[in-house]
Design an enzyme around this catalytic site. Structure first.
Site, PDB file in Angstrom:
ATOM      1  N   GLU A 174     -17.397  86.469   9.630  1.00 17.23           N
ATOM      2  CA  GLU A 174     -16.905  86.007  10.825  1.00 17.23           C
ATOM      3  C   GLU A 174     -15.228  85.709  10.855  1.00 17.23           C
ATOM      4  O   GLU A 174     -15.037  84.961   9.954  1.00 17.23           O
ATOM      5  CB  GLU A 174     -17.761  84.983  11.299  1.00 17.23           C
ATOM      6  N   GLU A 228     -24.387  79.964   8.090  1.00 18.08           N
ATOM      7  CA  GLU A 228     -23.999  78.609   7.941  1.00 18.08           C
ATOM      8  C   GLU A 228     -24.845  77.372   7.763  1.00 18.08           C
ATOM      9  O   GLU A 228     -24.921  76.514   8.313  1.00 18.08           O
ATOM     10  CB  GLU A 228     -23.091  78.316   9.146  1.00 18.08           C
TER      11      GLU A 228
HETATM   12  C1  GCB Z   1     -19.634  80.391  13.641  1.00 17.69           C
HETATM   13  C2  GCB Z   1     -20.894  80.714  13.788  1.00 17.69           C
HETATM   14  C3  GCB Z   1     -21.226  81.366  15.238  1.00 17.69           C
HETATM   15  C4  GCB Z   1     -20.134  80.642  16.212  1.00 17.69           C
HETATM   16  C5  GCB Z   1     -18.832  80.843  15.719  1.00 17.69           C
HETATM   17  C6  GCB Z   1     -17.857  80.120  16.951  1.00 17.69           C
HETATM   18  O1  GCB Z   1     -19.215  80.099  12.519  1.00 17.69           O
HETATM   19  O2  GCB Z   1     -21.587  81.323  12.705  1.00 17.69           O
HETATM   20  O3  GCB Z   1     -22.548  81.325  15.478  1.00 17.69           O
HETATM   21  O4  GCB Z   1     -20.515  81.271  17.421  1.00 17.69           O
HETATM   22  O5  GCB Z   1     -18.653  80.046  14.558  1.00 17.69           O
HETATM   23  O6  GCB Z   1     -17.419  80.969  17.554  1.00 17.69           O
HETATM   24  O7  GCB Z   1     -17.640  78.948  16.770  1.00 17.69           O
END
Ligand code: GCB
Length: 576
Positions: A486, A399
């Site tokens: 994700e 990101e």
């Molecule tokens: C994301 C990130 C990750 C966070 C996740 C979240 O996009 O890459 O590091 O922990 O979202 O849970 O917000």
């Protein structure tokens, strides 16, 4: 310098690795730079308290949670019998990970330092090591700064608008300390410096090439005890895959005048990986990743690693039917990769470059420095993991904020550098901005997307169509396979509701199931990684109750939530 070479230490007839893990002395303290007078701790620290290594200091030492250093470590040890005279050998101290930066002294003599956590470094100590008691002193600096990777103290505009304490630009706690094994390494000075494996497809299976960088002498290779020459043809039945994670023992020997001068053994899987059209291929056949993003995080240990935790996590993944994980958001411990190789788990190996941004209001050159550091740790990661069968792709960042001139070029440079260093694996970076320039440099699109959570919160009903539209748009734009790296929802363990509502176990399980369904229907989706495997510690923030990210399908102590059970039903049989 063989002892300080990229090869992972091992003990055999020619090499010795002594694990210095255990109880060390520790103290927080000022940066004592000079060699004179009070407070010179280079030869031994005053007033140290016991702490465990590996481990972060933050959750071991009462009151030190938010202390990021600098801090001092001391370990006294005696080299094993037969160490002296060193004769044709070199000695080094090798650190699996010092977060974030370290300076090292042995018996008061400065050995060197390293910047960047979660990657190993070895420092030659041949001139400083002595018979009898040795005093190893390490200063570890975990402080946050804009010119570090990952960066800290970043303007909120570049951190998704989130404000954390400590002031990180990423969503996990900035644990500090000696997080992995520390070893005393003895190896031949004129020995084997590096071994590089590469597998290419072949009609009947694969061709294994072995390149050995060694001092003068005769190099011989054996595979599972039988002599081989490079390249060596391997039968399809001998290849590594999640369904059949076969490992082979490759032994490299260096002889001079018929006398064994060095030896290095690798237990390795042999497989090919490629991208063809909209498919990811393993050993020539399409494969779909299913699994998780995984942090190294546990109570008390912080980011400290132990094989027991890694084994527990990876066995749980296998039990659920997962075949893959991403080492978010930094390279994982080497012993974890041993376990992944053995269990047939395909790994996306990520660099520590999370939360990169490219602010052009950067008069002091922070952006340029971050890019240099990101390129450096990418090279260190590839040097460390390039021989791993389980590692099937490189993720050069997570990101990055793309809304600056120069951002796309920087990401392209990272992807190109990865490909130049290792042409045998697909390269990408995980992004929440798949329409931004830069993504075209990736071989696969790694998409982070949170419909039903950050977008359309509470809307299980629309989350599916939103994800479907996003995936189709991304695929139309790039024409490449997409891995959903994700997606997910926070669930407070023990919290229930019917109908499901946000933060309950039901909502998390239902959202994951629905989104998996959407992704699985699309042939160009080469994988889905639920965020996250287990709950993990974060810095303090208004959106992180108890300073924990609760998107784990397991709790922080690895108890299953409803979503874990649901995945186990969805992912059986666990054969691919
Ligand atoms: C994301 C990130 C990750 C966070 C996740 C979240 O996009 O890459 O590091 O922990 O979202 O849970 O917000």
């Amino acid at each position: 310098m063989s002892a300080a070479s990229p090869l992972r230490p091992q003990t055999n007839a020619c090499r010795l690795a002594v694990d210095l893990s255990g109880t060390w002395l520790f103290r927080l303290g000022d940066d004592v730079g000079d060699d004179s007078g009070d407070g010179d701790w280079h030869g031994g620290i005053a007033g140290g308290i016991p702490v465990g290594v590996p481990g972060s200091w933050n959750d071991q030492v009462p009151g030190a949670r938010d202390e990021l250093g600098p801090a001092w470590y001391e370990r006294r040890f005696e080299p094993p019998p037969g160490t002296f005279p060193l004769a044709g050998r070199e000695a080094a101290i090798r650190f699996g990970s010092a977060s974030y930066a370290a300076s090292v002294w042995l018996n008061g003599q400065f050995l060197g330092g390293h910047e960047g956590g979660q990657l190993p470094f070895a420092l030659d100590c041949s001139g400083a090591l002595r018979d009898g008691e040795n005093v190893l002193v390490v200063q570890v600096d975990g402080r946050l700064a804009r010119d570090r990777v990952p960066p800290g103290l970043v303007p909120p505009g570049d951190t998704h608008g989130r404000v954390f304490h400590p002031d990180v630009s990423y969503d996990f706690f900035p644990f500090a300390g000696l997080h992995r094994r520390v070893e005393l390494v003895l190896a031949p000075r004129d020995g084997i410096r590096d071994v590089r494996l590469e597998t290419t497809a072949d009609d009947a299976g694969a061709l294994l090439s072995v390149r050995v960088d060694a001092a003068d002498g005769d190099v011989t290779l054996t595979l599972d005890g039988a002599p081989i020459a490079s390249p060596h043809r391997v039968d399809a039945s001998a290849l590594w895959s999640p369904a059949s994670p076969r490992l082979h023992l490759l032994e490299v020997e260096l002889r001079r005048d018929g006398v064994l001068a060095d030896r290095y053994a690798l237990r390795t899987g042999i497989r090919t990986v490629a991208v063809a059209g909209d498919q990811l291929l393993l050993n020539g056949a399409p494969v779909r990743l299913r699994g998780f993003g995984r942090h190294e995080d546990f109570a008390v240990l912080g980011r400290g690693t132990t094989p027991a935790l890694a084994a527990r996590d990876l066995l749980l993944m296998r039990q659920l039917g997962a075949n893959s994980f991403r080492t978010a958001h930094y390279p994982c411990d080497e012993e974890t990769l041993d376990i992944a190789d053995r269990l047939g788990l395909m790994v996306i190996a990520e660099t520590p470059a999370v939360g990169l941004y490219f602010g052009d209001d950067d008069p002091d050159g922070d952006t340029a420095r971050r890019q240099e550091l990101a390129l450096g740790s990418l090279a260190e990661l590839i040097a460390r993991d390039r021989n791993r069968a389980c590692v099937i792709a490189w993720s050069v960042a997570n990101e990055p904020r793309m809304d600056y001139p120069g951002a796309a070029a920087a990401l392209r440079e990272l992807c190109d550098r990865a490909r130049a260093l290792d042409g045998s694996r697909p390269v990408s970076y995980a992004t929440d901005l798949p329409d931004a320039a830069g993504v075209e440099a990736a071989d696969i699109v790694f998409l982070n997307s949170y419909p039903g959570w950050y977008r359309y919160p509470g809307r299980l009903d629309v989350a599916e169509s939103v994800l479907g539209d996003t995936l189709d748009r991304v695929y139309r734009r790039h024409g490449k396979p997409v891995i959903l790296t994700e997606f997910g929802a926070d669930a407070m363990p023990g919290s229930h509701a019917d109908p499901p509502s946000m933060w309950t176990e039901e909502y998390q399980a239902e959202l994951i199931e629905r989104l998996l369904r959407v992704a699985d229907r699309r042939s160009y989706v080469a994988g889905t990684h639920v965020w996250a495997f287990a709950d993990f510690a974060t810095a303090q923030a208004d959106h992180r109750p108890q300073s924990v990210n609760f998107k784990g399908v397991f709790t922080r102590d690895r108890r299953p939530k409803l979503a874990a059970r649901r995945l186990r039903e969805l992912w059986q049989p666990a054969d691919a």
